[in-house]
Design a protein around this motif. Sequence first.
Motif, PDB file in Angstrom:
ATOM      1  N   UNK A 137      29.449 -32.104   8.778  1.00 31.30           N
ATOM      2  CA  UNK A 137      31.201 -32.784   8.317  1.00 31.30           C
ATOM      3  C   UNK A 137      31.681 -31.672   8.327  1.00 31.30           C
ATOM      4  N   UNK A 138      32.900 -32.246   7.933  1.00 27.73           N
ATOM      5  CA  UNK A 138      33.994 -31.431   8.285  1.00 27.73           C
ATOM      6  C   UNK A 138      34.564 -30.431   7.227  1.00 27.73           C
ATOM      7  N   UNK A 139      33.876 -31.606   6.397  1.00 24.43           N
ATOM      8  CA  UNK A 139      34.830 -30.786   5.158  1.00 24.43           C
ATOM      9  C   UNK A 139      34.037 -29.347   4.263  1.00 24.43           C
ATOM     10  N   UNK A 140      33.647 -28.960   4.763  1.00 30.35           N
ATOM     11  CA  UNK A 140      32.546 -27.816   4.618  1.00 30.35           C
ATOM     12  C   UNK A 140      31.838 -26.506   5.330  1.00 30.35           C
ATOM     13  N   UNK A 141      32.548 -27.096   6.683  1.00 33.95           N
ATOM     14  CA  UNK A 141      31.842 -25.633   7.269  1.00 33.95           C
ATOM     15  C   UNK A 141      32.658 -24.813   7.401  1.00 33.95           C
ATOM     16  N   UNK A 142      33.931 -24.608   7.392  1.00 28.52           N
ATOM     17  CA  UNK A 142      34.723 -23.209   6.992  1.00 28.52           C
ATOM     18  C   UNK A 142      33.697 -22.481   5.558  1.00 28.52           C
TER      19      UNK A 142
ATOM     20  N   UNK B 103      34.317 -29.604  12.028  1.00 27.25           N
ATOM     21  CA  UNK B 103      35.842 -29.925  12.904  1.00 27.25           C
ATOM     22  C   UNK B 103      36.594 -28.518  12.255  1.00 27.25           C
ATOM     23  N   UNK B 104      36.020 -27.206  12.330  1.00 27.26           N
ATOM     24  CA  UNK B 104      36.876 -26.204  11.877  1.00 27.26           C
ATOM     25  C   UNK B 104      38.254 -25.710  13.404  1.00 27.26           C
ATOM     26  N   UNK B 105      38.060 -25.207  13.297  1.00 21.81           N
ATOM     27  CA  UNK B 105      40.062 -24.789  14.076  1.00 21.81           C
ATOM     28  C   UNK B 105      39.176 -23.322  14.583  1.00 21.81           C
ATOM     29  N   UNK B 106      38.546 -22.631  13.991  1.00 20.88           N
ATOM     30  CA  UNK B 106      38.499 -21.330  14.339  1.00 20.88           C
ATOM     31  C   UNK B 106      37.214 -21.045  13.984  1.00 20.88           C
ATOM     32  N   UNK B 107      36.482 -20.156  15.261  1.00 17.73           N
ATOM     33  CA  UNK B 107      35.456 -19.226  14.704  1.00 17.73           C
ATOM     34  C   UNK B 107      35.517 -17.484  14.300  1.00 17.73           C
ATOM     35  N   UNK B 108      35.026 -17.703  12.958  1.00 20.37           N
ATOM     36  CA  UNK B 108      35.926 -15.764  13.117  1.00 20.37           C
ATOM     37  C   UNK B 108      35.251 -14.927  13.684  1.00 20.37           C
ATOM     38  N   UNK B 109      36.741 -13.557  13.967  1.00 14.66           N
ATOM     39  CA  UNK B 109      35.953 -12.991  14.705  1.00 14.66           C
ATOM     40  C   UNK B 109      34.897 -11.793  14.370  1.00 14.66           C
ATOM     41  N   UNK B 110      34.411 -12.013  12.782  1.00 18.21           N
ATOM     42  CA  UNK B 110      33.585 -11.185  12.405  1.00 18.21           C
ATOM     43  C   UNK B 110      31.935 -12.368  12.241  1.00 18.21           C
TER      44      UNK B 110
ATOM     45  N   UNK C 147      37.984 -30.632  16.858  1.00 16.85           N
ATOM     46  CA  UNK C 147      39.772 -28.967  16.609  1.00 16.85           C
ATOM     47  C   UNK C 147      39.373 -27.548  17.228  1.00 16.85           C
ATOM     48  N   UNK C 148      38.769 -27.272  17.845  1.00 19.64           N
ATOM     49  CA  UNK C 148      38.865 -25.867  18.158  1.00 19.64           C
ATOM     50  C   UNK C 148      39.364 -25.980  19.165  1.00 19.64           C
ATOM     51  N   UNK C 149      39.711 -24.490  19.611  1.00 22.62           N
ATOM     52  CA  UNK C 149      40.559 -24.471  21.072  1.00 22.62           C
ATOM     53  C   UNK C 149      40.383 -22.874  21.475  1.00 22.62           C
TER      54      UNK C 149
ATOM     55  N   UNK D 146      33.190 -29.839  23.002  1.00 24.79           N
ATOM     56  CA  UNK D 146      33.992 -29.577  22.473  1.00 24.79           C
ATOM     57  C   UNK D 146      35.682 -29.764  23.240  1.00 24.79           C
ATOM     58  N   UNK D 147      36.725 -31.187  22.993  1.00 23.95           N
ATOM     59  CA  UNK D 147      37.435 -31.023  23.890  1.00 23.95           C
ATOM     60  C   UNK D 147      38.570 -30.931  24.026  1.00 23.95           C
ATOM     61  N   UNK D 148      38.751 -29.830  23.030  1.00 23.92           N
ATOM     62  CA  UNK D 148      39.929 -28.804  22.897  1.00 23.92           C
ATOM     63  C   UNK D 148      40.227 -27.180  23.118  1.00 23.92           C
ATOM     64  N   UNK D 149      39.045 -27.348  23.104  1.00 24.54           N
ATOM     65  CA  UNK D 149      38.068 -25.502  24.407  1.00 24.54           C
ATOM     66  C   UNK D 149      39.223 -25.254  25.345  1.00 24.54           C
ATOM     67  N   UNK D 150      39.987 -24.720  25.698  1.00 24.63           N
ATOM     68  CA  UNK D 150      40.801 -24.276  26.534  1.00 24.63           C
ATOM     69  C   UNK D 150      39.976 -23.397  27.571  1.00 24.63           C
ATOM     70  N   UNK D 151      38.915 -22.213  26.814  1.00 25.17           N
ATOM     71  CA  UNK D 151      38.384 -21.751  27.617  1.00 25.17           C
ATOM     72  C   UNK D 151      37.247 -20.781  27.332  1.00 25.17           C
ATOM     73  N   UNK D 152      36.396 -20.214  27.846  1.00 24.56           N
ATOM     74  CA  UNK D 152      35.474 -19.822  27.547  1.00 24.56           C
ATOM     75  C   UNK D 152      36.092 -18.650  27.244  1.00 24.56           C
ATOM     76  N   UNK D 153      35.564 -17.826  26.385  1.00 28.28           N
ATOM     77  CA  UNK D 153      35.357 -16.413  26.058  1.00 28.28           C
ATOM     78  C   UNK D 153      35.611 -15.503  26.584  1.00 28.28           C
TER      79      UNK D 153
END
Length: 868
Positions: free
Chosen positions: A564-569, A591-598, A615-617, A637-644
């Motif tokens: 669920x979205x609430x606690x993933x960050x 549903x987090x928006x960013x995956x941390x760089x670390x 949510x993740x772009x 991940x329907x909002x993902x703009x590109x692969x890294x």
Amino acid sequence: MAESFLFTIAESLIEKLASHVFQEASRVVGLYDDLQELTKNLSLVKAVLLDAEQKQERNHELREWLTHLKTVFSDAEDVLDEFECQTLRNKVVKVHGSTKDKVSHFFSTSNPLLFRCKMGQQIKDISKRLDKVAADRHKFSLQIIDVDTRVVHPRDMTHSRVSDSEVIGRKKDKEKIIELLMQQNPNNDDTPLSVIPIVGIGGLGKTTLAKFVFNDSRIQECFPLKMWVCVSVDFDIKQLIIKIINSATDSASADAPSNPPNWNVLDLEQLQNQLKKKMSGQKFLLVLDDVWNEDRVKLIELRDLIHVSAAGSKILVTTRSTSIASMMGTVPFHTLEGLSEEDSLSLFVKWAFKEGQEKRHPHLVNIGRQIVKKCKGVPLAVRTLGSSLFSKFEASDWEYVSDNEIWNLPQKKNDILPALKLSYDLMPSYLRQCFALFSLYPKDYEFGSYEITFLWGALGLIALPKTKRTLEEVGNQYLHELLSRSFLQDFVNFGTAYSFRIHDLVHDLAQFIAMDECLYVNSNIQNIPDNVRHLSFAESSLFNNLVTKKSAALRTVLFPNGAAAANCEALLNTCLPKFKCLRVLDLRGAKFETLPRNIVKLKHLRYLDIGENANIKRLPDSVCKLQSLQVLLLAKCIELEALPKGLRKLISLRCLEFSIKQTVLPMNEIANLGSLEMLNIESCHNVESIFGGVKFPILNTLCVEDCQSLKSLLLDGQNFPQLETLMVANCGNLDLEVWKGHHEEESSKLKLKLLLFFNLSQLVALPKWLQKAANSLQCLTVSNCHNFEILPDWLTTLTHLETLHLSYCPNLVSLPDNIHHLTVLESLIIVGCPYLCKNYEPHVGEFWPKISHIKNVVIKKPEEPEKN
């Protein structure tokens, strides 16, 4: 129980240290001598582990020693894994790194000199700790056992007596077995001895059914000589022949001799002569109860030795193994199913009350009805729980049994868990941890073979293939072994992939076995023990329990029902600094928006699932520094703009799933993933063409789903030489006839084994290029293709086709007239196709005779259409 895995862990560590890659890398960084010392200490401890595991239940101090050893082994795994990580990192910098990368690499902690110092110290520390623990082994007088030939405590010997009143719910099974036994074989003089196997999990009542049959009056009349032999774990041919001779003697004489001969002094040929004398000219029935040995040579030798009597003689075999049943049986084996709920309740009442007593306690019977549901039709489980409540009339006692899992309840020697555990005890060591991981999933979970084999592979539980087989192929071999031992059910074979469930009681066994290693966290779990290394959460809200966990040795975090979205960050913020040795992180549905760089700090990570995140772009490019990553799942991940950027640096990646908004996919980057075996392209709505001449030399499985703008798939055997599984679903604009481009005649054919078409409105007929897979295709599925009208006559050129599955194709009118030419076709499944269901209905349909020869025909009339 988790200490039973230590022998396997020791084996895998020693095997890793002995591998060519490890040996070479250790010489390069100057750690060869240190690793040899570690190997020596591991071998010393491994030599006594099997004896220690068998004695631990009776010795608390020994259990403590094993627990301490488990911690050292876990740390050793992490150190060796870090060594592997750095070796992969060096390889990536050398092959793909820019000048800047190489300079920064030199001045980082990855500098060869600094790394050598750091690793050398860690390896010496592990060796020192291991040496200290190993020295304590002398306290316990442990024997050296180098090979895993575990002593299994067999169940008690069985006998042939049973009262008909004790058997509930088995009349149909009894009649089926008796029918097989009474059948007269044609050409009696030449027909080999008939062997009829009964197969099922432990506790299902195979022995009881065999007794039920053995004592039937019709069998008494048909077979003048009846013998009952309990085979059990020990499979000594000579001793089995002696048992058969003794049973034949007892059967022939009402009074057994007071001083029976000592048959042990005779050799095997002399014993066979004695067997001939006892059985000569007599039509016999021999029951071989509880056969475990899977040595085909021994099984055939036994069958040949017994084949000494009159024609029409039969052998009835009970076993938990489908492999044994297939090797011994001369007819298809009889798979014993569970009892109905009503029969289970009748049996429960019989064991929980004195006769008639239940009428005075209807409220207890109602609780009993809930109790038998958890038994899932297994008579021994019903008897176990019923017996535990005999002469107890307090509702609280009954509610305690109803509310608790079976594996938490007290168990006597002959109860259900000990009966099932006997199957586990006979399991080869490499399967044990694999089986234990089933406990991380909820009951009645439908497994896919890819899902579970990816998990096993990420945790290092699949032995490195010594041949050209892939990890998935070895993993599938493990699944077939578990299936043959009756641990899996509802098993569906799709050619190169499988789905299955496990019986609830088998799930209880997995939880019992893995209770110190794996934990499925639900609302009843208040605390997470520090020694648990694999965690699974029924709900993401429960992950807060993880924050208090002190141990940093956690390897697995799963959310099998979706996160669920609430606690993933917050979960990520907990995992990244605290659990740096994670191998598996499943955040599907978050549903987090960013995956941390670390995220790069999780350098041991091999399995990362962040699919179904709306949510993740963007993903940080640091993901591409996870050189150990084997599985990366980004589907839906329907909002993902590109692969890294730098995807090609993921040199260990074997499976990639993604959904992105790009118009042109970075195929050259993906094609440079040298280990990639499975690719799933899903919901890439802006893409019109995929591949275009890019080569994927080892890709085995390709799935293309829900790509609404896709017009062409440029596939051919030259660029996809290993492609065996292809699924195309919900791609409404894809022209299947031209997907090989303009030079189809010049391209080499694909070697597909499994082909699936789902929800393709444009599909009217099978594409003609499919004929080129005539010598390879084993399974073909067409589902939810509402305009699909015809199966061509050339379908019968697919000479290796074993399974044909057609569902929800309302305009499909008929099968090819010459379908009988598909001689290897074993399964024909037709669901929701009104014309086909009517015309090919078993025994009554107009065209039923055309398909009646097929071994497995399933026809289900139309119901509600499947939802996309």
